[in-house]
Motif scaffolding. Structure first.
Motif, PDB file in Angstrom:
ATOM      1  N   SER A  19     -23.631   4.483  -9.641  1.00 57.83           N
ATOM      2  CA  SER A  19     -23.735   4.873 -11.043  1.00 57.83           C
ATOM      3  C   SER A  19     -23.173   6.256 -11.338  1.00 57.83           C
ATOM      4  N   ALA A  20     -22.750   6.972 -10.305  1.00 62.47           N
ATOM      5  CA  ALA A  20     -22.232   8.314 -10.540  1.00 62.47           C
ATOM      6  C   ALA A  20     -21.000   8.264 -11.433  1.00 62.47           C
ATOM      7  N   GLN A  21     -20.975   9.118 -12.417  1.00 69.30           N
ATOM      8  CA  GLN A  21     -19.858   9.171 -13.343  1.00 69.30           C
ATOM      9  C   GLN A  21     -18.619   9.686 -12.620  1.00 69.30           C
ATOM     10  N   THR A  22     -17.522   8.974 -12.760  1.00 64.94           N
ATOM     11  CA  THR A  22     -16.298   9.413 -12.117  1.00 64.94           C
ATOM     12  C   THR A  22     -15.315   9.917 -13.157  1.00 64.94           C
ATOM     13  N   GLN A  23     -14.727  11.066 -12.879  1.00 64.57           N
ATOM     14  CA  GLN A  23     -13.724  11.654 -13.752  1.00 64.57           C
ATOM     15  C   GLN A  23     -12.527  11.996 -12.881  1.00 64.57           C
ATOM     16  N   GLY A  24     -11.628  11.048 -12.724  1.00 60.44           N
ATOM     17  CA  GLY A  24     -10.502  11.259 -11.835  1.00 60.44           C
ATOM     18  C   GLY A  24      -9.184  11.365 -12.571  1.00 60.44           C
ATOM     19  N   ASP A  25      -8.208  11.939 -11.885  1.00 63.56           N
ATOM     20  CA  ASP A  25      -6.848  12.080 -12.393  1.00 63.56           C
ATOM     21  C   ASP A  25      -5.971  11.071 -11.660  1.00 63.56           C
ATOM     22  N   PRO A  26      -5.540   9.996 -12.329  1.00 62.55           N
ATOM     23  CA  PRO A  26      -4.754   8.951 -11.664  1.00 62.55           C
ATOM     24  C   PRO A  26      -3.453   9.475 -11.049  1.00 62.55           C
ATOM     25  N   ALA A  27      -2.815  10.429 -11.709  1.00 59.83           N
ATOM     26  CA  ALA A  27      -1.543  10.964 -11.183  1.00 59.83           C
ATOM     27  C   ALA A  27      -1.759  11.664  -9.848  1.00 59.83           C
ATOM     28  N   LYS A  28      -2.812  12.453  -9.758  1.00 61.74           N
ATOM     29  CA  LYS A  28      -3.126  13.120  -8.494  1.00 61.74           C
ATOM     30  C   LYS A  28      -3.578  12.097  -7.457  1.00 61.74           C
ATOM     31  N   GLY A  29      -4.287  11.082  -7.929  1.00 60.35           N
ATOM     32  CA  GLY A  29      -4.727  10.027  -7.030  1.00 60.35           C
ATOM     33  C   GLY A  29      -3.556   9.266  -6.430  1.00 60.35           C
ATOM     34  N   GLN A  30      -2.506   9.055  -7.216  1.00 60.53           N
ATOM     35  CA  GLN A  30      -1.333   8.340  -6.722  1.00 60.53           C
ATOM     36  C   GLN A  30      -0.675   9.072  -5.558  1.00 60.53           C
ATOM     37  N   VAL A  31      -0.643  10.384  -5.641  1.00 59.24           N
ATOM     38  CA  VAL A  31      -0.055  11.180  -4.558  1.00 59.24           C
ATOM     39  C   VAL A  31      -0.834  10.965  -3.260  1.00 59.24           C
ATOM     40  N   ILE A  32      -2.164  10.975  -3.361  1.00 62.48           N
ATOM     41  CA  ILE A  32      -3.007  10.766  -2.175  1.00 62.48           C
ATOM     42  C   ILE A  32      -2.822   9.357  -1.634  1.00 62.48           C
ATOM     43  N   VAL A  33      -2.766   8.396  -2.546  1.00 60.25           N
ATOM     44  CA  VAL A  33      -2.574   7.000  -2.128  1.00 60.25           C
ATOM     45  C   VAL A  33      -1.267   6.843  -1.364  1.00 60.25           C
ATOM     46  N   GLN A  34      -0.198   7.454  -1.863  1.00 57.76           N
ATOM     47  CA  GLN A  34       1.097   7.351  -1.194  1.00 57.76           C
ATOM     48  C   GLN A  34       1.053   7.945   0.208  1.00 57.76           C
ATOM     49  N   GLN A  35       0.274   9.001   0.375  1.00 62.08           N
ATOM     50  CA  GLN A  35       0.233   9.702   1.657  1.00 62.08           C
ATOM     51  C   GLN A  35      -0.795   9.142   2.628  1.00 62.08           C
ATOM     52  N   VAL A  36      -1.889   8.600   2.097  1.00 59.80           N
ATOM     53  CA  VAL A  36      -3.026   8.241   2.951  1.00 59.80           C
ATOM     54  C   VAL A  36      -3.370   6.751   2.932  1.00 59.80           C
ATOM     55  N   CYS A  37      -3.366   6.144   1.765  1.00 59.70           N
ATOM     56  CA  CYS A  37      -3.976   4.818   1.599  1.00 59.70           C
ATOM     57  C   CYS A  37      -3.004   3.644   1.634  1.00 59.70           C
ATOM     58  N   ALA A  38      -1.749   3.901   1.253  1.00 57.49           N
ATOM     59  CA  ALA A  38      -0.809   2.807   0.996  1.00 57.49           C
ATOM     60  C   ALA A  38      -0.537   1.936   2.209  1.00 57.49           C
ATOM     61  N   ALA A  39      -0.542   2.514   3.395  1.00 61.15           N
ATOM     62  CA  ALA A  39      -0.200   1.741   4.592  1.00 61.15           C
ATOM     63  C   ALA A  39      -1.136   0.556   4.794  1.00 61.15           C
ATOM     64  N   CYS A  40      -2.391   0.711   4.423  1.00 62.14           N
ATOM     65  CA  CYS A  40      -3.369  -0.360   4.618  1.00 62.14           C
ATOM     66  C   CYS A  40      -3.694  -1.128   3.338  1.00 62.14           C
ATOM     67  N   HIS A  41      -3.693  -0.421   2.205  1.00 62.61           N
ATOM     68  CA  HIS A  41      -4.147  -1.038   0.958  1.00 62.61           C
ATOM     69  C   HIS A  41      -3.027  -1.305  -0.042  1.00 62.61           C
ATOM     70  N   GLY A  42      -1.800  -0.922   0.308  1.00 61.04           N
ATOM     71  CA  GLY A  42      -0.677  -1.131  -0.607  1.00 61.04           C
ATOM     72  C   GLY A  42      -0.564  -0.005  -1.609  1.00 61.04           C
ATOM     73  N   ILE A  43       0.644   0.303  -2.005  1.00 60.66           N
ATOM     74  CA  ILE A  43       0.860   1.401  -2.944  1.00 60.66           C
ATOM     75  C   ILE A  43       0.209   1.126  -4.295  1.00 60.66           C
ATOM     76  N   ASP A  44       0.078  -0.165  -4.637  1.00 55.60           N
ATOM     77  CA  ASP A  44      -0.554  -0.531  -5.909  1.00 55.60           C
ATOM     78  C   ASP A  44      -1.957  -1.076  -5.712  1.00 55.60           C
ATOM     79  N   GLY A  45      -2.502  -0.882  -4.494  1.00 57.60           N
ATOM     80  CA  GLY A  45      -3.865  -1.344  -4.236  1.00 57.60           C
ATOM     81  C   GLY A  45      -3.981  -2.804  -3.866  1.00 57.60           C
ATOM     82  N   ASN A  46      -2.847  -3.494  -3.727  1.00 59.17           N
ATOM     83  CA  ASN A  46      -2.863  -4.894  -3.328  1.00 59.17           C
ATOM     84  C   ASN A  46      -2.501  -4.999  -1.851  1.00 59.17           C
ATOM     85  N   SER A  47      -3.508  -5.184  -1.033  1.00 56.83           N
ATOM     86  CA  SER A  47      -3.298  -5.243   0.405  1.00 56.83           C
ATOM     87  C   SER A  47      -2.587  -6.525   0.799  1.00 56.83           C
ATOM     88  N   VAL A  48      -1.648  -6.405   1.742  1.00 59.79           N
ATOM     89  CA  VAL A  48      -0.970  -7.598   2.250  1.00 59.79           C
ATOM     90  C   VAL A  48      -1.648  -8.095   3.524  1.00 59.79           C
TER      91      VAL A  48
END
Length: 201
Positions: A19-48
């Motif tokens: 229930s914690a309120q989240t206030q995130g910046d998608p643009a900054k999040g995209q940078v992290i995703v490209q560097q950290v998350c994309a290899a496993c979860h996909g650049i758009d969040g759709n894991s292959v």
């Protein structure tokens, strides 16, 4: 009666967890995703990979809660511990904001012979074993409820099956409501409902 109690507990337990309120910046999040998350979860969040969850369209508060659980080792996964440990709370919110804005890709059930049984369990539960309908918490289309219950629709069936088994084993996934529900599911029921969920959209 037992089903009503389980659903009430589910609402209280899961709502408290995300229930914690989240206030995130998608643009900054995209940078992290490209560097950290994309290899496993996909650049758009759709894991292959069927072993990794699709995060596209997931509720941001749920993503944040799970990242915190990995970072604290409440959820035990060596790979995710390493990834989450490097993220600040704000980083997590930024990543969650980015993934939540992505569109999940449609999935198809790998074994269509199980769809009818999976649909029955998802929509009606199993009154004999006191298993409530999955859609009572996760919605008829698997969209979940923001800040309460995660989105399940379009997850790969192999990933969903593993999560149900983990809840049943009460090891990595510790949630009193889901642990209890999964303990009442047979192996065949878990496989069937996982197949059905993968096709929800």
């Amino acid at each position: 009666m037992r089903q009503k109690v389980l659903l009430a507990l589910a609402a209280a337990t899961l709502a408290g967890g995300v229930s914690a309120q989240t206030q995130g910046d998608p643009a900054k999040g995209q940078v992290i995703v490209q560097q950290v998350c994309a290899a496993c979860h996909g650049i758009d969040g759709n894991s292959v990979a069927s072993t990794n969850p699709t995060l596209a369209g997931q509720h941001p508060a749920y993503i944040v809660s799970q990242l915190k659980a990995f970072k604290s080792s409440q959820r035990k996964n060596p790979i995710m511990l390493g990834m989450a440990s490097a993220l600040s709370d704000q980083d997590m919110q930024n990543v969650a904001a980015y993934f939540s804005q992505q569109k999940p890709k449609e999935q198809q059930a790998a074994d269509k012979t199980l769809l009818k049984a999976g649909e029955t369990l998802y929509r009606a539960g199993n009154p004999v074993t006191h298993v409530p309908a999955c859609m009572a918490c996760h919605g008829p289309t698997g969209a979940g409820m923001p800040d309460q219950f995660p989105r399940l629709g379009s997850q790969q069936s192999a990933y969903m099956l593993k999560q149900l088994n983990d809840f049943k084993a009460n090891t990595d996934r510790k949630n009193p409501v889901m642990n209890d529900i999964a303990s009442r599911l047979s192996d065949a029921e878990m496989k069937a409902v996982a197949e059905y969920i993968s096709g929800l959209r």
